[in-house]
Write a protein that holds these residues in place. Structure first.
Motif, short mmCIF file in Angstrom:
data_model
loop_
_atom_site.label_atom_id
_atom_site.label_comp_id
_atom_site.label_asym_id
_atom_site.label_seq_id
_atom_site.Cartn_x
_atom_site.Cartn_y
_atom_site.Cartn_z
N ASN A 71 0.69 -1.24 0.07
CA ASN A 71 -0.06 0.03 -0.08
C ASN A 71 0.93 1.17 0.11
O ASN A 71 0.44 2.27 -0.32
N THR A 72 2.02 0.98 0.44
CA THR A 72 2.90 2.41 0.62
C THR A 72 3.70 2.76 -0.84
O THR A 72 4.23 3.62 -1.20
N SER A 76 -0.69 -0.11 -6.63
CA SER A 76 -2.11 0.09 -7.15
C SER A 76 -2.19 0.83 -8.18
O SER A 76 -2.91 0.61 -9.43
N VAL A 113 -10.47 -0.68 5.40
CA VAL A 113 -10.53 0.77 5.09
C VAL A 113 -9.10 1.30 4.36
O VAL A 113 -9.27 2.21 3.39
N ALA A 114 -8.01 1.05 4.81
CA ALA A 114 -6.68 1.37 4.15
C ALA A 114 -6.70 0.75 2.77
O ALA A 114 -6.20 1.75 1.87
N ALA A 117 -9.19 3.01 0.76
CA ALA A 117 -8.66 4.41 0.76
C ALA A 117 -7.48 4.48 -0.42
O ALA A 117 -7.52 5.44 -1.13
N ALA A 118 -6.61 3.26 -0.42
CA ALA A 118 -5.70 3.38 -1.32
C ALA A 118 -6.22 3.40 -3.05
O ALA A 118 -5.78 4.20 -3.66
N SER A 121 -8.82 6.60 -3.66
CA SER A 121 -8.14 7.78 -3.66
C SER A 121 -7.76 8.22 -5.14
O SER A 121 -7.60 9.36 -5.66
N GLY A 272 0.74 -2.19 10.41
CA GLY A 272 0.54 -3.73 10.58
C GLY A 272 0.35 -4.43 11.94
O GLY A 272 -0.37 -5.15 12.29
N VAL A 274 -0.85 -2.53 14.80
CA VAL A 274 -2.25 -2.23 15.13
C VAL A 274 -3.42 -3.15 14.56
O VAL A 274 -4.05 -3.73 15.21
N SER A 377 -17.77 0.31 7.23
CA SER A 377 -16.64 1.18 7.33
C SER A 377 -16.06 1.29 5.83
O SER A 377 -15.44 2.35 5.33
N VAL A 380 -18.29 3.72 4.18
CA VAL A 380 -18.24 4.93 4.70
C VAL A 380 -16.88 5.63 3.88
O VAL A 380 -16.80 6.85 3.73
N THR A 381 -15.92 4.77 3.94
CA THR A 381 -14.93 5.21 3.53
C THR A 381 -14.89 5.86 1.86
O THR A 381 -14.35 6.74 1.73
N ILE A 385 -14.39 9.57 0.19
CA ILE A 385 -13.58 9.83 -0.66
C ILE A 385 -14.21 10.65 -1.73
O ILE A 385 -13.90 11.63 -2.35
N LEU B 21 6.99 -8.00 15.06
CA LEU B 21 6.48 -8.23 14.00
C LEU B 21 7.92 -8.65 12.90
O LEU B 21 7.46 -9.66 12.35
N GLU B 162 -14.59 6.40 14.35
CA GLU B 162 -14.37 5.54 13.20
C GLU B 162 -14.29 6.74 12.19
O GLU B 162 -13.50 6.30 11.09
N ILE B 166 -11.27 6.97 9.30
CA ILE B 166 -11.41 6.81 7.90
C ILE B 166 -10.56 7.97 7.42
O ILE B 166 -9.89 7.98 6.09
N ALA B 169 -6.95 7.25 7.06
CA ALA B 169 -6.43 6.40 6.28
C ALA B 169 -6.55 6.96 4.92
O ALA B 169 -5.56 6.87 4.08
N ILE B 170 -7.52 7.93 4.78
CA ILE B 170 -7.70 8.61 3.15
C ILE B 170 -6.45 9.65 3.20
O ILE B 170 -5.85 9.43 2.21
N ALA B 173 -3.21 7.52 2.45
CA ALA B 173 -3.40 6.93 0.89
C ALA B 173 -2.94 8.01 0.09
O ALA B 173 -2.28 7.83 -1.05
N ARG B 174 -3.38 9.32 0.38
CA ARG B 174 -3.02 10.23 -0.62
C ARG B 174 -1.62 10.69 -0.58
O ARG B 174 -0.88 11.47 -1.31
N THR B 176 0.98 8.56 -0.25
CA THR B 176 1.94 7.37 -0.99
C THR B 176 1.97 7.75 -2.64
O THR B 176 1.08 8.45 -3.10
#
Lengths: 427, 186
Positions: A71-72, A76, A113-114, A117-118, A121, A272, A274, A377, A380-381, A385, B21, B162, B166, B169-170, B173-174, B176
């Motif tokens: 995702n980073t 995508s 959600v992530a 979002a990815a 967006s 990761g 969390v 969720s 909603v995400t 956007i 991790l 929540e 969100i 997260a948005i 994402a923007r 990246t």
């Protein structure tokens, strides 16, 4: 009576916003202490540890980490460019690109959600610029992302497999046909909308552009093929495949694409951690609840009560579908799996339902739950956007939810759809 | 003072959890390599499982600091400004009460485990591996207390956690390479 108190207590705690993982532990502990006195506290502490050592669940943090790493980077964007070059020339092509990329990419990091979002967006603003309505763009993004949870690697399937003591690899295989079927149904629906509302085509088909986009996306495309091929081919287990996914994601992001800096890596790792611990705390406390429920024989009594009503497999599945759809509206996917699986598994076995079959049904129900407010969720995400209100998106989403429901019904009543590939590969 | 303590705890938990991790990923990959080189490690399952448990509880405290655990805030948010604080205090007390009891029970259990060790790694005592329950629960309590003032302010203002997650997260994402829009520039 005790069971009713436990369930009522659990829902009361959830309603006053006690974290679900803790709420499960509290009611289990109170029940155990009421039954056996304070000696049960030590047993609960031991079970809290044992519950978090469930070996197959090691795949969860590793797939989450691999997804967060991907995702980073620009994976995508590369996938979107490739799928656009492949099918963008069809009327309404961008909505189909959305479905295609979501099925490939979404739910990969364990945080729906992530992932939305990815992808959202990039895709939702692009769709709006091309004249798609914001509510339609959000609806396509949201529902196709939810369908993706039945396509491997799927974290809900890993969770279910570990809790139901069922093969995770077979669950992955069982998800392929329903996932593709639902995906193609969504593509057809997009085409129908495109014709009806005269949605635009993207650039015409160009083999040269497709080849360039393919070369750009080749690592992203082959990553799941190699990992899932290794898992399905028996070369590595699901857990080992997840470990290899981390190595591959790190290699692609850092070495091939050269897009991974320390700040992004640290953020991906922290995310990761969390995501993993949120799910694993639920798993650990649910082990305490499972211990208590077994002591009071609730799953067995529930199974008997339902069997007194009917022992017809399909009637039982209809009842379970209704229960799961309602639960999915109010609970996040992981919480719903953790609460429902230990309670219904004796019933599943007694009625003679294949646990692999039930795993796919459960996962599809959760996909629908992600689309239905109040707890939705993913929806909603997408709304956030698209800057569209949730009710107008839900209206646009009804047809896509219909596809998910259709897939659920077909998978429920034609077990061969999820199980044929499993039987073919594993006999 | 609270903010400083919170930042320190966040750094500490983040470092420990990330190390766990990464350690888990290394152990799994190492096990695959060793298996294919003909010497499957006997300690793999047991050690990886213990790592997962440690990651669970240190990570859970980290997630508590960020108030990231799954909940259902909808009903409390719908309550009036008088009732909301009551539910908040009740909820926080239940969480802390449960964790304190589990930390104490986990501590008592450690005493029973003296002299016992992992089967495949005899030098690693069960007192060490199981200590994550009292330690993890205590850290969770600390994280819950240190994040309570912010959570209280958000609850008073009627902010949906929540929705905030969100938005975060948005925003992430923007930032990246994939999510940058043309208008954002390079």
């Amino acid at each position: 009576m005790t069971a009713a108190l436990v369930i009522a207590g659990l829902f009361a705690l959830i309603l006053i916003n006690v974290p679900i993982g803790v709420a499960i532990g509290v009611v289990a502990l109170l029940g155990m202490v009421a039954d056996r006195g304070t000696i049960a506290l030590y047993n609960a502490a031991l079970t809290l540890f044992d519950g978090a050592t469930n070996f197959p669940l090691i795949a969860i943090p590793l797939f989450i980490l691999a997804g967060a790493l991907m995702n980073t980077s620009s994976i995508s964007r590369r996938l979107i460019a490739f799928v656009t070059a492949l099918i963008g020339f069809i009327r309404g092509g961008l909505s189909m690109v959305n479905v295609g990329v979501s099925l490939f990419f979404a739910e990969i990091s364990g945080s729906a959600v992530a992932d939305v979002a990815a992808l959202g967006s990039v895709l939702i603003p692009a769709m709006k610029r091309r004249g798609y309505s914001p509510s339609f763009a959000a609806a396509v993004t949201s529902s196709s992302a939810s369908l993706a949870i039945i396509i491997p690697p799927s974290l809900p399937m890993i969770l279910y497999g570990a809790l139901a003591d069922t093969s995770i690899v077979r669950l992955f295989v069982a998800g392929i046909v329903p996932g593709l079927m639902g995906g193609f149904s969504m593509l057809l629906l997009c085409y129908w909308f495109a014709v009806r509302y005269d949605l635009p085509r993207e650039e015409g088909f160009d083999l040269g552009r497709l080849w360039r986009a393919f070369k750009e996306a080749i690592w992203a495309l082959f990553l799941p093929v190699i990992i899932l091929g290794g898992i399905f081919g028996g070369v590595v287990t699901a857990t080992e495949g997840a470990g290899l996914a981390v190595v591959a994601a790190l290699f692609i992001s850092a070495v091939v694409y050269r897009e991974l800096d320390w700040a992004r890596l640290r953020a991906a790792l922290a995310e990761g951690v969390v995501q993993t611990s949120v799910v694993m705390l639920l798993v650990a406390t649910s082990a305490v609840l499972g211990l208590y429920l077994t002591e009071i024989e609730l799953p067995q009594r529930l199974a008997q009560a339902i069997l007194n009503l009917t022992d017809n497999r399909f009637a039982v599945l209809a009842l379970l579908n209704a229960l799961l759809l309602v639960l999915g509206m109010f609970l996040h996917g992981a919480a719903a799996i953790i609460l429902i699986v230990p309670i219904v598994m004796p019933l599943i076995h007694q009625v003679g339902i294949d646990p692999i079959h039930f795993g796919i049904i459960l996962t599809l129900n959760l996909a629908i739950g992600q689309q239905t407010p109040p707890v939705a969720s993913v929806l909603v995400t997408s709304c956030s956007i698209a800057k569209a209100d949730i009710w107008s998106v839900t209206k646009s989403n009804i047809a896509f939810i219909g596809v998910l429901l259709f897939t659920l019904i077909v998978v429920t009543y034609i077990p061969a759809i999820p199980l044929s590939l499993v039987n073919l590969f594993y006999g | 003072m609270t903010a400083l303590l919170r930042r320190l705890l966040e750094r500490l938990l983040e470092a420990i959890s990330i190390a766990l991790l990464l350690g888990l990923a290394v152990v799994v990959v190492l096990a695959v390599v060793m298996r294919y080189s003909g010497s499957s490690p006997v300690w793999y399952d047991e050690v990886a499982s213990v790592q997962l448990a440690w990651l669970t509880y240190f990570g859970a405290a980290y997630a508590a600091l960020k108030r990231a655990h799954l909940g259902f805030p909808g009903v409390v948010l719908k309550c009036g400004p008088r009732l909301r604080p009551v539910f908040f205090v009740l909820g926080e007390s239940i969480v802390i009460g449960f964790l304190v009891v589990m930390a104490w029970a986990g501590w008592v259990v450690l005493g029973v485990m003296a002299g016992e060790s992992l089967v495949s790694v005899p030098w690693l005592g069960l007192q060490v591996t199981q200590s994550v329950i009292p330690v993890g629960c205590a850290l969770f309590v600390l994280a819950q207390l240190l994040s309570a003032p912010d959570a209280w302010r958000r609850m008073r203002a009627g902010v949906d956690p929540e929705g905030a997650a969100i938005d975060e997260a948005i925003r992430h994402a923007r930032e990246t390479p994939a999510g940058r829009r043309p208008e954002d520039g390079a």
